[in-house]
Design an enzyme around this catalytic site. Structure first.
Site, PDB file in Angstrom:
ATOM      1  N   GLY A 153       0.696  -1.431   0.005  1.00  0.00           N
ATOM      2  CA  GLY A 153       0.359  -0.065  -0.217  1.00  0.00           C
ATOM      3  C   GLY A 153       0.624   1.083   0.288  1.00  0.00           C
ATOM      4  CB  ILE A 155       3.231   2.449   4.766  1.00  0.00           C
ATOM      5  CG1 ILE A 155       2.216   3.301   5.657  1.00  0.00           C
ATOM      6  CG2 ILE A 155       5.008   2.043   6.174  1.00  0.00           C
ATOM      7  CD1 ILE A 155       1.676   2.886   6.506  1.00  0.00           C
ATOM      8  NE  ARG A 175      -6.898  -7.703   0.427  1.00  0.00           N
ATOM      9  CZ  ARG A 175      -8.082  -6.707   0.526  1.00  0.00           C
ATOM     10  NH1 ARG A 175      -9.077  -6.985   1.152  1.00  0.00           N
ATOM     11  NH2 ARG A 175      -7.716  -5.682   0.663  1.00  0.00           N
ATOM     12  CB  THR A 176      -5.620  -8.224  -6.294  1.00  0.00           C
ATOM     13  OG1 THR A 176      -5.917  -6.789  -5.882  1.00  0.00           O
ATOM     14  CG2 THR A 176      -6.695  -9.385  -5.835  1.00  0.00           C
ATOM     15  NE  ARG A 232      -2.554  -1.840  13.689  1.00  0.00           N
ATOM     16  CZ  ARG A 232      -2.284  -0.571  13.105  1.00  0.00           C
ATOM     17  NH1 ARG A 232      -0.971  -0.449  13.039  1.00  0.00           N
ATOM     18  NH2 ARG A 232      -3.048   0.711  13.270  1.00  0.00           N
ATOM     19  CG  ASP A 256       7.234  -0.003  16.099  1.00  0.00           C
ATOM     20  OD1 ASP A 256       7.228   1.284  16.909  1.00  0.00           O
ATOM     21  OD2 ASP A 256       5.723   1.015  15.792  1.00  0.00           O
ATOM     22  CD  GLU A 261       0.969  -3.261  19.903  1.00  0.00           C
ATOM     23  OE1 GLU A 261       0.506  -2.643  19.746  1.00  0.00           O
ATOM     24  OE2 GLU A 261       1.758  -3.247  19.052  1.00  0.00           O
ATOM     25  CG  HIS A 279       2.336   0.597  17.840  1.00  0.00           C
ATOM     26  ND1 HIS A 279       1.325  -0.236  17.800  1.00  0.00           N
ATOM     27  CD2 HIS A 279       2.091   1.149  16.747  1.00  0.00           C
ATOM     28  CE1 HIS A 279       0.541  -0.131  16.728  1.00  0.00           C
ATOM     29  NE2 HIS A 279       0.482   1.023  16.173  1.00  0.00           N
TER      30      HIS A 279
END
Length: 312
Positions: A153, A155, A175-176, A232, A256, A261, A279
């Site tokens: 994406g 990032i 995913r694609t 995450r 991170d 958490e 984080h």
């Protein structure tokens, strides 16, 4: 005209952020679990907007206790713990801070990669203890290696641009496949890991990616491989990672984010081949300021009858 009442469920990082938001909203500030329940009990009917983040979220039960809420926003890009479908069923407008901290997260991903591969933390300690380089094993080069990115994406793309500066070959898994990039695409995370020297996780959290990176992926990355996670904690199986790092089937990692958490990952704390940060990849004065501005823009637009700029 009175300002809309805003329930803030996350810490606003500095006085300037708080004052900027307060210029546009009447704030009910509840950044801890205890304050959160009490605030909803006391002010639920008055609240028209909620500011949270992906980790803190907003549950369906909480939404049901906010009869007049119109807008729910995540400050950052993530929104995995917001009851999105339940909010949509109520006609609530949803938005996030996509794009506001991408550079900061990508910078931090590379900082973790460099620190893990070059063993910066341990060599800092060794230097302070008077240990000279001849007593330390050599570490690999980062430049010229193969970098796999899970989640290309905004990032992920910025991580790839930084990798280009290190003359790295980049491939990715989504995913694609993306039509707007020439990077090699893998439809399987295990195969991407097998191809990669280093693997950066930048995919969204949530049920669809829970433990996407487990033993099979770590085994494929191999004993010379390094893992970085700035997405995450739920994406990586902590027990499998701890076993791989302890047994030498993975060379190292930089995290991170991690499961459980804000408690530190107990299974990893004794290991010297993992670099941990709490984080903070998406936080800097610049990133927080941009996120706050984006939220204020979305909020003022919504309550003026206009579409938000960054809808979920």
């Amino acid at each position: 005209m009175s300002k809309p009442t805003l329930l803030v469920l996350i810490p606003l990082k500095d006085d300037d952020s708080y004052s900027q938001v307060a210029a546009h909203f009447d704030i009910v500030y509840a950044p801890t679990p205890a304050e959160r329940g009490a605030a909803i009990d006391a002010h639920g009917a008055a609240i028209r907007a909620v500011l949270t983040n992906g980790t803190t979220g907003l549950t369906a039960a909480e939404i049901d206790r906010l009869p007049n809420v119109e807008l729910v926003s995540a400050l950052g890009a993530g929104y995995e713990n917001i009851a999105i479908d339940h909010a949509r069923a109520r006609g609530i407008v949803l938005c996030n801070g996509t794009g506001t901290n991408d550079d900061c997260v990508a910078d931090h991903a590379f900082a973790l990669l460099l620190a893990a591969v070059r063993d910066i933390a341990q060599r800092d300690r060794a230097t302070r203890a008077g240990v000279w380089r001849d007593q330390l094993p050599m570490r690999p080069t980062v430049s010229g290696k193969r970098l796999g990115i899970v989640g290309l994406g905004n990032i992920g793309l910025k991580v790839a641009r930084r990798a280009a500066g290190f003359e790295m070959e980049t491939a990715y898994h989504n995913r694609t496949p993306r039509a707007d990039t020439a990077f090699r695409y893998f439809d399987n995370v295990v195969e991407l890991a097998r191809w990669s020297d280093y693997l950066v996780i930048a995919t969204p959290g949530g049920p669809a990616t829970h433990h996407m990176v487990g033993r099979a992926v770590l085994d494929a990355l191999g004993p010379r491989g390094f893992l970085v996670n700035v997405s995450r904690g739920s994406v990586v199986d902590t027990a499998a990672l701890a076993h791989a790092l302890a047994s030498g089937t993975l060379a190292g990692a930089g995290l991170d984010v991690y499961e459980g958490e804000p408690q530190p990952p107990q299974a990893l704390l004794h290991l010297q081949n993992v670099v941990l940060t709490p984080h903070v990849a998406g936080t800097s004065p610049e990133a927080i300021a941009a996120s706050v501005r984006n939220f204020i823009d979305n909020g003022t637009r919504h309550f003026a009858g206009n579409a938000v700029l960054t809808p979920i």
